[in-house]
Design an enzyme around this catalytic site. Sequence first.
Site, PDB file in Angstrom:
ATOM      1  N   LYS A 132       0.801  -1.234   0.000  1.00 32.92           N
ATOM      2  CA  LYS A 132       0.000   0.000   0.000  1.00 32.92           C
ATOM      3  C   LYS A 132       0.832   1.282   0.000  1.00 32.92           C
ATOM      4  CE  LYS A 132      -2.173  -1.768   3.579  1.00 32.92           C
ATOM      5  NZ  LYS A 132      -2.107  -3.219   3.373  1.00 32.92           N
TER       6      LYS A 132
ATOM      7  N   GLU B 256      -5.712  -3.767  -6.336  1.00 31.77           N
ATOM      8  CA  GLU B 256      -6.991  -4.105  -5.715  1.00 31.77           C
ATOM      9  C   GLU B 256      -6.813  -4.538  -4.264  1.00 31.77           C
ATOM     10  OE1 GLU B 256     -10.469  -3.967  -5.069  1.00 31.77           O
ATOM     11  OE2 GLU B 256     -10.471  -4.207  -7.240  1.00 31.77           O
TER      12      GLU B 256
ATOM     13  N   VAL C  42      -6.843  -2.487  -0.565  1.00 33.16           N
ATOM     14  CA  VAL C  42      -8.022  -2.286   0.281  1.00 33.16           C
ATOM     15  C   VAL C  42      -8.891  -3.532   0.207  1.00 33.16           C
ATOM     16  CG1 VAL C  42     -10.041  -0.851   0.765  1.00 33.16           C
ATOM     17  CG2 VAL C  42      -7.992   0.195  -0.219  1.00 33.16           C
TER      18      VAL C  42
ATOM     19  N   GLU D 259       0.187  -7.092   9.711  1.00 33.04           N
ATOM     20  CA  GLU D 259       1.469  -6.891   9.050  1.00 33.04           C
ATOM     21  C   GLU D 259       2.556  -7.534   9.921  1.00 33.04           C
ATOM     22  OE1 GLU D 259       1.967  -5.533   6.150  1.00 33.04           O
ATOM     23  OE2 GLU D 259       0.035  -4.565   5.766  1.00 33.04           O
TER      24      GLU D 259
ATOM     25  N   LYS E 146      -5.634   2.969   3.635  1.00 32.74           N
ATOM     26  CA  LYS E 146      -6.721   2.395   2.837  1.00 32.74           C
ATOM     27  C   LYS E 146      -7.800   3.431   2.514  1.00 32.74           C
ATOM     28  CE  LYS E 146      -6.016  -2.324   4.519  1.00 32.74           C
ATOM     29  NZ  LYS E 146      -6.513  -3.415   5.377  1.00 32.74           N
TER      30      LYS E 146
ATOM     31  N   GLY F 199      -5.777 -12.033   5.392  1.00 33.96           N
ATOM     32  CA  GLY F 199      -5.345 -13.423   5.265  1.00 33.96           C
ATOM     33  C   GLY F 199      -4.594 -13.636   3.960  1.00 33.96           C
TER      34      GLY F 199
END
Length: 814
Positions: A578, A605, A608, A666, A681, A796
């Site tokens: 991100k 994609e 988020v 993370e 996000k 996940g």
Amino acid sequence: MKVLKFGGTSVANAKNIALVKNIVANSKATKNIVVVSALGGVTDLLLNTATLASAQDNTYKNSLKEIEERHLNTIKELIPVLQQSKVLSKVKSELNTLETLLEGAYLIGEITPKLSDKIVSYGELLSSYIISEYFIAEKLNCSYKDSREVIKTNSNFGKAIVDFKVTNTNCKEFFTAVPEQIIVMAGFIASSISGDSTTLGRGGSDYTAAIIASAIDAELLEIWTDVSGMYTANPRIVKQAMPIPHISYEEAMELSHFGAKVLYPPTIQPVLAKGISIVIKNTFDAENEGTLITKNKNEQGKTVRGISHVEHIALLSLEGPGMVGIPGISKRFFEVLSQANISVVLITQASSEHSICVGVSDTDALKAVEIVNEAFEYEISLGKIKPVIAEQDLAIIALVGDNMKRHQGLSGKMFSTLGKNNVNIRAIAQGASERNISAVIVKDDVKKALNTLHEEFFEDNTKQLNLFVMGVGNVGTKFLNQIQQQRKFLKENLKLNIRVIGISNSRTMVFDEDGISLKSWDEKLKGGEKADKQKFFENIQKLNYRNSIFVDNTASAAVSETYASYLKNSISVVTCNKIACSSEYNNYKHLKDLARQYNAPFLFETNVGAGLPIIDTLKNLIASGDKILKIQAVLSGSLNFLFNNFNDQSTFHDIVKQAQEQGYTEPDPKIDLSGIDVMRKILILARESGNKIDIEEIANKPFLPEESLATTNNEDFFASLIKHEAGFQKMYKEANDTGSKLKYVAQYENGKASVGLQHIPKGHDFYNLEGSDNIVLFYTERYPNQPMIIKGAGAGADVTASGIFADIIRIGNF
């Protein structure tokens, strides 16, 4: 009667010559004229030997010895011992003459074209004689004929011009009278009217065969080589290339002109007027049908029949305002090139008459520049014409097909396909017959261009995607497993052929040009070279594959800083990282702009909602004309997992530890718990909605104690959670006492964004959000009261990997 020509690879050694004998013996023709080249590599060896001798370099004798040993060993392997004496004696005699000629070149320190032709003719003379004697020893009804006695030329040594009137008469008289069923002859060589040995230039052996076939009205000309006919593209460059069963003379000539090495254009000319068919066959796979070349082969539905190329091209451009409306400029330009014996491969002229561009061989480029600038010296001095310069290291690619003129849009399809893969076109040419569309490109792009065009025009719309994967931790490993599992399905159902070409972790990296086996990638990676982000990029750039995709499965800021380099080279980027999209707005916009400019998708994609189609849905809403009014969301699967599992029966420390172990957070859990991850996000969603905003503008209401936020490693962080357990229990109790649940909520409305822990009452869309699920509410002009809701697993390794996979499939479907 039939003419069979066997090239250098077909007669390279005794084993191959035995295959030639079997092919000739099985021919059903009443008479077979067998034309052979020199033993493979001998012509080059002769030329090199002559060069050394003329340079008075004594090592020419070593080359001569090698030539002698090649031929004598071939005789000993082919001819029975009792029959060797005569053949050895003849060949040694010829080799002695060759030695004398080379000694002469050595003594005078030069070699004339006439002497060069005489020396180089020994390759075919020796091979044809040995092969004829081998056929006789094998009890074939065979005789030998010296080609110089029937094929007559002028004295233009090196590339003699055939006297067809004399040659045709000689051929008819000899082949009508000769009683043997098989006649072996040397290709490439002829003789002048005065009796001097001459050669027919490049492709001379094929030309010899065609000259004879035309002269005797042969029923068929067979050209035997080391490939099974002409292919839709060069099979050494395009692995998926397919043999062409049937093709017209004109198509074959076009493909040959542009580099199809199995045939040389002048070969076809003597048989063209006679309508004699040609078949290209493989000496090493004699049962293969090969390619049949005939007159007017127009298969219905066939448009592009082949894709070919020629390398080592230079472009010369003659341009300037003084050319407009001035007759004779083109004539002078081409005349000066012609007088210098420079062949023009490609011509294109602007309709404004302002410029003429021609393609010539790289080897002629400097000479061409010099003579053209000299010829137009006056106009250049007046500024009416610019000095000509040569742009080198180029190549020509060409689409070929008789039926191309009947189909609209082929050139557009060709150029669009190349453009999508960042293949820059320097010049374009299309003849009035529309049988050929040619484009000049950089030589380094040839492999990518040929494979891209072949995929587009011949491979049933199957698209090959070449992946370069950085990061093979939890997400990366799941991602590679998913590709392995779905590979067959994607190829059969979506026409996508996915290959992983490069893989890197933080320690090592590995590349395989043919694709890394996904069954054993981890073992291969262990033995890879030291990881290097810059070198990883340089390797991708050097390979220059079509449809290249860089996949970033890391959380590294340093890796995210490389995206621009990839996009500038038309390498798509797919990332779950991100950092780039939540960095400074100008950087985010720059990456998006590069993606559009270089036609390289930049997809994220999974930034988020992991595998949820949140960003894709948002893009579709905006693209369809809707406007985002408000976004409310629970965007952290890890935080949702934490607050769904934390209660007065557990400790916050233990729940965070569990989330980390299960891959919901993370590697540094503080990124999630500090709210930074959620800020990134909502920032990305706000930007994708069309708003200019930076992360500093987002209000963050942290729930962690300042001591926890100030830790610099995981050990201290987890210790601080234990220390402040009472505070976490108090947060839980306050929410529970009001019948609410704790949810970490992100919101964007009226240009302002915020993230923080909230008490969510019963009946709210967020209240029953379970596990690690995410939820996003899009309030728009079309959905002002009842929002569009996207809900599902938002964290996940499996779902994140599937989100990355989905982005790659999107690119495949572009």
